[in-house]
Motif scaffolding. Sequence first.
Motif, PDB file in Angstrom:
ATOM      1  N   THR A   8       0.875  -1.234   0.180  1.00 51.83           N
ATOM      2  CA  THR A   8       0.173   0.034  -0.005  1.00 51.83           C
ATOM      3  C   THR A   8       0.971   1.187   0.077  1.00 51.83           C
ATOM      4  OG1 THR A   8      -1.742  -1.270   1.160  1.00 51.83           O
ATOM      5  CG2 THR A   8      -1.794   1.235   1.507  1.00 51.83           C
ATOM      6  N   LEU A  37      -2.612   3.864  -3.326  1.00 52.74           N
ATOM      7  CA  LEU A  37      -3.117   2.711  -4.139  1.00 52.74           C
ATOM      8  C   LEU A  37      -2.535   1.480  -3.435  1.00 52.74           C
ATOM      9  CD1 LEU A  37      -0.790   1.277  -6.022  1.00 52.74           C
ATOM     10  CD2 LEU A  37      -0.752   3.424  -6.940  1.00 52.74           C
ATOM     11  N   THR A  38      -3.289   0.291  -3.454  1.00 50.26           N
ATOM     12  CA  THR A  38      -2.884  -0.846  -3.059  1.00 50.26           C
ATOM     13  C   THR A  38      -2.669  -1.811  -4.223  1.00 50.26           C
ATOM     14  OG1 THR A  38      -3.938  -0.635  -0.972  1.00 50.26           O
ATOM     15  CG2 THR A  38      -3.291  -2.737  -1.616  1.00 50.26           C
ATOM     16  N   PHE A  46       0.759   5.163   0.260  1.00 56.50           N
ATOM     17  CA  PHE A  46      -0.241   6.228   0.829  1.00 56.50           C
ATOM     18  C   PHE A  46       0.338   7.758   0.785  1.00 56.50           C
ATOM     19  CE2 PHE A  46       1.866   4.226   4.176  1.00 56.50           C
ATOM     20  CZ  PHE A  46       2.128   5.353   5.164  1.00 56.50           C
ATOM     21  N   ILE A  87      -5.647  10.506  -6.894  1.00 56.06           N
ATOM     22  CA  ILE A  87      -5.509   9.535  -6.155  1.00 56.06           C
ATOM     23  C   ILE A  87      -4.572  10.038  -4.911  1.00 56.06           C
ATOM     24  CG2 ILE A  87      -5.971   7.803  -7.733  1.00 56.06           C
ATOM     25  CD1 ILE A  87      -2.912   7.121  -7.683  1.00 56.06           C
ATOM     26  N   TRP A  88      -4.761   9.420  -3.646  1.00 60.78           N
ATOM     27  CA  TRP A  88      -3.803   9.705  -2.640  1.00 60.78           C
ATOM     28  C   TRP A  88      -3.223   8.503  -2.233  1.00 60.78           C
ATOM     29  CZ3 TRP A  88      -2.969  14.532  -1.286  1.00 60.78           C
ATOM     30  CH2 TRP A  88      -4.036  15.475  -1.443  1.00 60.78           C
ATOM     31  N   GLU A  90      -5.816  -1.251  -6.575  1.00 52.59           N
ATOM     32  CA  GLU A  90      -7.127  -0.767  -5.763  1.00 52.59           C
ATOM     33  C   GLU A  90      -6.640   0.909  -5.637  1.00 52.59           C
ATOM     34  OE1 GLU A  90      -8.919  -2.544  -2.388  1.00 52.59           O
ATOM     35  OE2 GLU A  90      -7.811  -4.409  -2.921  1.00 52.59           O
ATOM     36  N   TYR A  91      -7.267   1.818  -5.998  1.00 51.29           N
ATOM     37  CA  TYR A  91      -6.981   3.241  -5.747  1.00 51.29           C
ATOM     38  C   TYR A  91      -7.575   3.863  -4.890  1.00 51.29           C
ATOM     39  CZ  TYR A  91      -4.821   2.797 -10.465  1.00 51.29           C
ATOM     40  OH  TYR A  91      -3.966   2.449 -11.463  1.00 51.29           O
ATOM     41  N   ASP A  92      -7.004   4.697  -3.938  1.00 55.61           N
ATOM     42  CA  ASP A  92      -7.754   5.477  -2.724  1.00 55.61           C
ATOM     43  C   ASP A  92      -7.790   6.890  -3.083  1.00 55.61           C
ATOM     44  OD1 ASP A  92      -8.276   6.521  -0.443  1.00 55.61           O
ATOM     45  OD2 ASP A  92      -6.696   6.062   0.598  1.00 55.61           O
ATOM     46  N   TYR A  93      -8.989   7.470  -3.266  1.00 62.23           N
ATOM     47  CA  TYR A  93      -9.228   8.883  -3.628  1.00 62.23           C
ATOM     48  C   TYR A  93      -9.593   9.711  -2.237  1.00 62.23           C
ATOM     49  CZ  TYR A  93      -9.667   6.835  -8.293  1.00 62.23           C
ATOM     50  OH  TYR A  93      -9.419   6.164  -9.574  1.00 62.23           O
ATOM     51  N   ASN A  94      -9.308   9.036  -1.087  1.00 63.26           N
ATOM     52  CA  ASN A  94      -9.815   9.964  -0.107  1.00 63.26           C
ATOM     53  C   ASN A  94      -8.612  10.796   0.326  1.00 63.26           C
ATOM     54  OD1 ASN A  94     -12.137   8.565   0.500  1.00 63.26           O
ATOM     55  ND2 ASN A  94     -11.032   6.652   1.214  1.00 63.26           N
TER      56      ASN A  94
END
Length: 127
Positions: free
Chosen positions: A36, A93-94, A38, A90-91, A106-110
């Motif tokens: 991950t 990704l995993t 971040f 994106i902030w 998996e992208y993290d947009y938070n």
Amino acid sequence: MIEFENYNNTIENIHSFTENLMEKNKHRNFILARVTFFEIFDSSYGTSPRLLDGDEELGYIDTPKSQDFNIFQSLLFLRDQILAEIGKRIWGLTFTLYPDGKYEIEYDYNVPEGFNEKGEWIGQEHG
């Protein structure tokens, strides 16, 4: 549209990093590797590499340091390309790599707590 060749090179860099992680820890019994990334900012990022044996996460693992710059450049490229294409940043990704070589992203947009959409600190000062 994402530049296909550069996008592929970027994913290959992340794939290679994860394969090296698995190789460096091959003496351990695990089923898959999950990394991950971040808080992808312009000058830094965080990483949390994990090896998993089923649902059980193994403890400390050795991480390859020689690819840090390439990984960072890959993350910045992905962040900027996705922002240009879909208008969302994106902030994190995993990246999960399975034993058969298949992978999942998996992208993290938070937005991280204490920051705005531009990555500027808006939280309270410590002290």
